[in-house]
Design a protein around this motif. Sequence first.
Motif, PDB file in Angstrom:
ATOM      1  N   LEU A   1      41.067  36.222  40.162  1.00  0.00           N
ATOM      2  CA  LEU A   1      40.001  37.037  39.590  1.00  0.00           C
ATOM      3  C   LEU A   1      40.527  38.347  39.023  1.00  0.00           C
ATOM      4  O   LEU A   1      40.096  38.793  37.955  1.00  0.00           O
ATOM      5  N   GLU A   2      41.472  38.968  39.733  1.00  0.00           N
ATOM      6  CA  GLU A   2      42.026  40.231  39.234  1.00  0.00           C
ATOM      7  C   GLU A   2      42.823  40.005  37.953  1.00  0.00           C
ATOM      8  O   GLU A   2      42.707  40.783  36.995  1.00  0.00           O
ATOM      9  N   GLN A   3      43.612  38.942  37.918  1.00  0.00           N
ATOM     10  CA  GLN A   3      44.381  38.642  36.718  1.00  0.00           C
ATOM     11  C   GLN A   3      43.453  38.379  35.531  1.00  0.00           C
ATOM     12  O   GLN A   3      43.668  38.889  34.426  1.00  0.00           O
ATOM     13  N   ASN A   4      42.400  37.611  35.782  1.00  0.00           N
ATOM     14  CA  ASN A   4      41.442  37.289  34.722  1.00  0.00           C
ATOM     15  C   ASN A   4      40.720  38.544  34.236  1.00  0.00           C
ATOM     16  O   ASN A   4      40.531  38.747  33.033  1.00  0.00           O
ATOM     17  N   ALA A   5      40.327  39.413  35.174  1.00  0.00           N
ATOM     18  CA  ALA A   5      39.615  40.642  34.821  1.00  0.00           C
ATOM     19  C   ALA A   5      40.485  41.571  33.996  1.00  0.00           C
ATOM     20  O   ALA A   5      40.027  42.169  33.019  1.00  0.00           O
ATOM     21  N   ARG A   6      41.748  41.703  34.369  1.00  0.00           N
ATOM     22  CA  ARG A   6      42.644  42.607  33.633  1.00  0.00           C
ATOM     23  C   ARG A   6      42.971  42.062  32.248  1.00  0.00           C
ATOM     24  O   ARG A   6      43.123  42.823  31.291  1.00  0.00           O
ATOM     25  N   GLU A   7      43.055  40.747  32.132  1.00  0.00           N
ATOM     26  CA  GLU A   7      43.268  40.146  30.814  1.00  0.00           C
ATOM     27  C   GLU A   7      42.062  40.401  29.910  1.00  0.00           C
ATOM     28  O   GLU A   7      42.216  40.703  28.725  1.00  0.00           O
ATOM     29  N   GLU A   8      40.869  40.280  30.478  1.00  0.00           N
ATOM     30  CA  GLU A   8      39.653  40.514  29.705  1.00  0.00           C
ATOM     31  C   GLU A   8      39.544  41.978  29.277  1.00  0.00           C
ATOM     32  O   GLU A   8      39.141  42.278  28.151  1.00  0.00           O
ATOM     33  N   MET A   9      39.889  42.893  30.175  1.00  0.00           N
ATOM     34  CA  MET A   9      39.834  44.320  29.841  1.00  0.00           C
ATOM     35  C   MET A   9      40.817  44.661  28.721  1.00  0.00           C
ATOM     36  O   MET A   9      40.519  45.450  27.831  1.00  0.00           O
ATOM     37  N   LYS A  10      41.986  44.032  28.780  1.00  0.00           N
ATOM     38  CA  LYS A  10      43.000  44.281  27.764  1.00  0.00           C
ATOM     39  C   LYS A  10      42.546  43.789  26.396  1.00  0.00           C
ATOM     40  O   LYS A  10      42.763  44.452  25.368  1.00  0.00           O
ATOM     41  N   LYS A  11      41.878  42.624  26.378  1.00  0.00           N
ATOM     42  CA  LYS A  11      41.412  42.050  25.114  1.00  0.00           C
ATOM     43  C   LYS A  11      40.141  42.737  24.604  1.00  0.00           C
ATOM     44  O   LYS A  11      39.877  42.738  23.420  1.00  0.00           O
ATOM     45  N   ASN A  12      39.368  43.323  25.530  1.00  0.00           N
ATOM     46  CA  ASN A  12      38.109  43.953  25.164  1.00  0.00           C
ATOM     47  C   ASN A  12      38.272  45.471  25.105  1.00  0.00           C
ATOM     48  O   ASN A  12      37.655  46.220  25.863  1.00  0.00           O
ATOM     49  N   ASN A  13      39.102  45.918  24.162  1.00  0.00           N
ATOM     50  CA  ASN A  13      39.433  47.350  24.077  1.00  0.00           C
ATOM     51  C   ASN A  13      38.670  48.075  22.975  1.00  0.00           C
ATOM     52  O   ASN A  13      38.924  49.243  22.704  1.00  0.00           O
ATOM     53  N   ASN A  14      37.742  47.367  22.336  1.00  0.00           N
ATOM     54  CA  ASN A  14      37.037  47.934  21.183  1.00  0.00           C
ATOM     55  C   ASN A  14      35.526  47.837  21.397  1.00  0.00           C
ATOM     56  O   ASN A  14      34.793  47.279  20.580  1.00  0.00           O
ATOM     57  N   LYS A  15      35.060  48.380  22.517  1.00  0.00           N
ATOM     58  CA  LYS A  15      33.656  48.260  22.906  1.00  0.00           C
ATOM     59  C   LYS A  15      32.729  48.988  21.954  1.00  0.00           C
ATOM     60  O   LYS A  15      33.122  49.894  21.224  1.00  0.00           O
ATOM     61  N   ILE A  16      31.480  48.574  21.994  1.00  0.00           N
ATOM     62  CA  ILE A  16      30.483  49.150  21.095  1.00  0.00           C
ATOM     63  C   ILE A  16      30.325  50.644  21.328  1.00  0.00           C
ATOM     64  O   ILE A  16      30.052  51.396  20.398  1.00  0.00           O
ATOM     65  N   GLU A  17      30.529  51.102  22.565  1.00  0.00           N
ATOM     66  CA  GLU A  17      30.513  52.525  22.862  1.00  0.00           C
ATOM     67  C   GLU A  17      31.929  52.979  23.205  1.00  0.00           C
ATOM     68  O   GLU A  17      32.446  52.638  24.261  1.00  0.00           O
ATOM     69  N   LEU A  18      32.539  53.741  22.314  1.00  0.00           N
ATOM     70  CA  LEU A  18      33.859  54.291  22.598  1.00  0.00           C
ATOM     71  C   LEU A  18      33.775  55.389  23.638  1.00  0.00           C
ATOM     72  O   LEU A  18      34.721  55.656  24.374  1.00  0.00           O
ATOM     73  N   GLN A  19      32.606  56.019  23.702  1.00  0.00           N
ATOM     74  CA  GLN A  19      32.339  57.079  24.695  1.00  0.00           C
ATOM     75  C   GLN A  19      31.065  56.707  25.450  1.00  0.00           C
ATOM     76  O   GLN A  19      29.972  57.017  25.013  1.00  0.00           O
ATOM     77  N   PRO A  20      31.187  55.996  26.579  1.00  0.00           N
ATOM     78  CA  PRO A  20      29.991  55.553  27.314  1.00  0.00           C
ATOM     79  C   PRO A  20      29.198  56.724  27.910  1.00  0.00           C
ATOM     80  O   PRO A  20      29.690  57.820  28.031  1.00  0.00           O
TER      81      PRO A  20
END
Length: 290
Positions: A271-290
């Motif tokens: 789960l941690e490996q999967n989560a970190r891979e997803e975070m790395k790929k999802n670096n361009n979120k709709i809110e750059l400043q949440p």
Amino acid sequence: MKKFSILFLLFSVLISAQNNRMIYEYTFRPDSTKVDSLKTEWMYLDISKNGSKYYSKSTFESDSIVNESIKKQMAAGMKSISVSRNQRGGEVSYEVEKSYPDYKTNLISRVGNDSYKVLEDRKLNWKILPYKMKIGEFNAQNATTDFAGRKWTAWFTTDVPVLDGPYKFSGLPGLIVEISDATGSHKMELKGIKKLKEIKEEELNAQGKDIPFTKKKPIEVNRQQYIKQLKQYENDPVQGMREIMNQPNSKIKVNINGQEFTDPKDVLRALEQNAREEMKKNNNKIELQP
């Protein structure tokens, strides 16, 4: 002109008298480092007399499938509940709710194994421009705003008597039919309007069990508290799962992309490996400043 006024009046009566679903095509680039990472998700903006809800069609359907699977397992008396992670579908897991007539806006966001309801405290300051054009069947006008680190350009129509739009966007004198950011990373386009009966979302009765990957009642927090939770998740994305697995008699079987894990150490590592891979790929979120 008289004919148009009559049609507009009739449409106003229809849209205010029942629920309507605005169907948007959301095109986004989750990875800013890859030009070819463009993805598309169908989003619903369900509008009632009390407010609106914006959410992913695929995620909603996937959540329903997961809930039905869990209910069947619990009804059968199974001690071990199996949840398939790849059933969640949908790239967009958040929802946005707005209340009428004050347009109070809340983000419903999943962080790890928890869900948060975050009140938006930033005001949208629109600059309405004189530019006009036809978008589909609608007469649209141009407007711009800055929000959460991005510059947005919107096209809205007064042909539809709804002062709302996709995601957190509202406050224009009409319905937003198209909106995109300056980088071309995020774009939402209205593709259809559908009348519908009221949809009552059924909550999963987990009978006191804390089941991972299921939709839970959100915890209400302010934006600063939410930012803190995001940072904690980035530092330790399996904290919530670790707490669940440390509970007495807790047994979890997790299926990640077709591979099943039952040993607690393997579950947490996968789960941690999967989560970190997803975070790395999802670096361009709709809110750059949440």
